[in-house]
Design an enzyme around this catalytic site. Structure first.
Site, PDB file in Angstrom:
ATOM      1  CG  HIS A 189      -2.003   0.916   1.298  1.00  8.86           C
ATOM      2  ND1 HIS A 189      -1.820   2.275   1.344  1.00  8.86           N
ATOM      3  CD2 HIS A 189      -3.338   0.713   1.298  1.00  8.86           C
ATOM      4  CE1 HIS A 189      -3.016   2.865   1.376  1.00  8.86           C
ATOM      5  NE2 HIS A 189      -3.956   1.941   1.345  1.00  8.86           N
ATOM      6  NE  ARG A 212      -3.404   7.562  -1.237  1.00  5.89           N
ATOM      7  CZ  ARG A 212      -3.460   6.342  -1.781  1.00  5.89           C
ATOM      8  NH1 ARG A 212      -3.450   6.207  -3.093  1.00  5.89           N
ATOM      9  NH2 ARG A 212      -3.525   5.270  -1.021  1.00  5.89           N
TER      10      ARG A 212
END
Ligand SMILES: Cc1cc2nc3c(=O)[nH]c(=O)nc-3n(C[C@H](O)[C@H](O)[C@H](O)COP(=O)(O)OP(=O)(O)OC[C@H]3O[C@@H](n4cnc5c(N)ncnc54)[C@H](O)[C@@H]3O)c2cc1C
Ligand SMILES: *[C@@H]1O[C@H](CO)[C@@H](O)[C@H](O)[C@H]1NC(C)=O
Ligand SMILES: *[C@@H]1O[C@H](CO)[C@@H](O)[C@H](O)[C@H]1NC(C)=O
Length: 485
Positions: free
Chosen positions: A258, A281
């Site tokens: 990740h 995000r």
């Protein structure tokens, strides 16, 4: 021997979903969990669960099962493209099952289990917003797991035993390769003596992935990832227990790194990190290099964003393998993730500051933000290709503009590989034949996600394949033990 219950291994979302479904069919369940506390990695999930199309998606909803399928296939990449014959057909059916039953899975959680999932964000690799979470303070993993646990615990047919580490699956040899009849597990008794005990019955394995197994399966399949921190506590993988009785495994070398785990304060050397949820995000956050320049479309797949970080960012001078990247949010993105931000700020992982104050350490940041504001307002096309901006709201960048910033680095997170299952959650052997009396669901299984799992599709696979495993094992149990009906 007539079994007294179906044995479920693991109390994460896949195990609890299977359990709940078995109880709906009025089948007794014995849930075995190795740790003192239930919930597994599922309890930590912080971005949400996918569903397409659902009534919670923002209008006009442009989503469909076909779009979700296309996104999943594009993300799965190489292992999907290069598969042939029966293997290809199996991957296709797993993806079709996941996506066709996703909305039903979400509605099961909201309308039957009673979890609120009304907020929907767009995560990397998704062409629309489809990752659901609640609007309140609880993170989705905690909310879903604790609600389900409360529901199954109230049932007299449910028994959970914690601190029981399953060490062997018991298989009775016989015609057509035999069948699974129970498990062996280790219990630590008073005086720290480990005792091995058995339980008998059909088995559903929901023991999760091996991203926390740095010294075991990760070292075996991906030695190149050594030294990169993880979001997962140490825990050995359980695929070998199934391989011992003939189960096939697939994609074991496909490990998801990740792009954003928080580099804590102090020396930053911790090898287990807190994840910076992808929703940060999705709701508008951007990634910048040490000097403040953007370098990537933050909503690309995890695989691609991680690749860019490792290629473009400076290495940090730590023993742990880490890179110098910062996550920056404006006030709008921060407002959309208020409860997450509260936690991260309390932990000292994200701080509230101003563009001017950051100017000294990140000389390029002000210019980056000016340019980005033009992209968000549509004046300019993003050079990295980002097209969706969440709740980014700042329109004019000044030295006193408020921003939120945290240090992040790639972290070993999820294992795409695992035991081979079919769309009925049956575990298959090397010839593609189901092993009777054995099912698996959740991260223990492999093949569905190919080389990259989309954010939100792991909780979804736990729900979709956990429900199927529950239905299938219930039917098997009824055939096996008619007196128990
Ligand atoms: C920090 C973090 C955030 C995440 N966020 C998201 C997200 O927002 N959305 C999403 O879709 N996915 C997310 N994921 C991934 C997702 O949470 C997991 O992949 C998923 O929950 C796996 O569920 P599971 O039930 O298969 O396994 P787990 O939840 O890991 O449960 C497995 C259980 O089995 C037990 N067990 C293991 N071995 C044995 C044994 N031998 N005997 C007995 N018990 C055993 C374990 O102790 C554990 O309790 C996140 C993961 C992490 C780490
Ligand atoms: C059992 O193990 C724990 C943890 O390792 C230790 O603290 C404890 O003293 C041990 N007890 C006995 C009786 O050996
Ligand atoms: C988006 O940002 C604005 C401005 O900060 C805020 O008032 C609003 O609540 C945010 N929207 C969501 C959905 O959180």
């Amino acid at each position: 021997m007539t079994p007294s219950a179906i044995i479920v291994i693991g109390s994460g979302l896949a195990g609890l979903t299977t359990t709940s479904q078995l109880l709906t069919h009025r089948i007794p369940v014995l849930l075995l969990e190795r740790f003192p506390k239930p919930g597994g990695n599922s309890i930590k999930a912080s971005s949400g669960i996918n569903g397409a199309p659902t009534r919670f998606q923002p209008l006009p909803s442009l989503d469909s099962i076909a779009t979700f399928q296309t996104d999943t296939i594009n993300s799965a990449g190489g292992p999907y493209i290069s598969a042939t014959g029966a293997e290809k057909a199996r991957r296709e059916r797993l993806i079709a099952t996941l996506t066709e039953r996703s909305a039903e899975g979400i509605y099961w959680l909201t309308d039957e289990v009673g979890v609120e999932l009304s907020r929907v964000a767009r995560l990397g690799g998704h062409s629309v917003a489809r990752t659901h979470r609640g609007s309140g303070k609880k993170t989705p993993g905690y909310d879903i797991v604790s609600t389900l646990l409360g529901r199954v615990s109230a049932d007299e047919l449910f028994r959970m035993e914690t601190e029981r580490r399953v060490t062997r699956i018991l298989k009775e040899e016989g015609q057509e390769g035999g069948r699974v009849v129970g498990v062996e597990y280790a219990v630590v008794k008073e005086g720290n003596q480990t005792v091995v005990e058995q339980a008998y019955g059909p088995v559903v394995v929901a023991s999760g992935g091996f991203a926390g197994d740095a010294r075991g399966l990760l070292a075996q399949y991906r030695p190149d990832l050594a030294g990169i921190p993880s979001t997962n506590e140490e825990r050995e993988g359980t695929q070998p227990l199934l391989q011992e009785i003939g189960a096939a495994v697939v994609d074991m070398e496909q490990v998801q790194v990740h792009p954003t785990g928080f580099v804590e304060g102090g020396d930053g050397e911790a090898m287990v990190k807190i994840l910076a949820a992808e929703a940060l995000r999705g709701e508008g956050g951007i990634l910048v290099l040490g000097d403040g320049r953007r370098f990537v479309n933050e909503l690309e797949t995890r695989e691609k964003v991680t690749g860019e970080v490792m290629e473009r960012a400076e290495k940090l001078p730590t023993k742990a393998r880490q890179w110098d990247v910062k996550l920056v949010l404006d006030e709008g993105a921060a407002a959309a993730l208020e409860s997450h931000l509260g936690f991260y700020m309390w932990k000292g992982l994200i701080r509230k500051t101003t563009v001017g104050e950051l100017g000294e350490e990140m000389a390029a940041l002000e210019g980056t933000l000016r340019e980005y504001v033009d992209v968000v307002s549509g004046k300019k096309k993003d050079e990295f290709g980002r097209e969706s901006f969440g709740n980014w709201t700042i329109t004019e960048v000044k030295p006193e503009s408020v921003v939120y910033v945290g240090k992040v680095t790639p972290v070993v997170h999820f294992t795409m590989g695992g035991v081979v299952i079919n769309e009925l959650s049956q575990v298959l052997d090397a010839q593609g034949r189901p092993i009777p009396g054995l099912w698996a669901a959740g991260e223990i299984t492999g093949g569905l996600h190919g080389q990259n799992r989309l954010g939100g599709s792991s909780l979804l696979e736990c729900v979709v394949f956990g429900r199927i495993a529950g239905d299938e094992a219930a039917a098997f149990y009824k055939g096996l033990a008619p007196s128990a009906q």
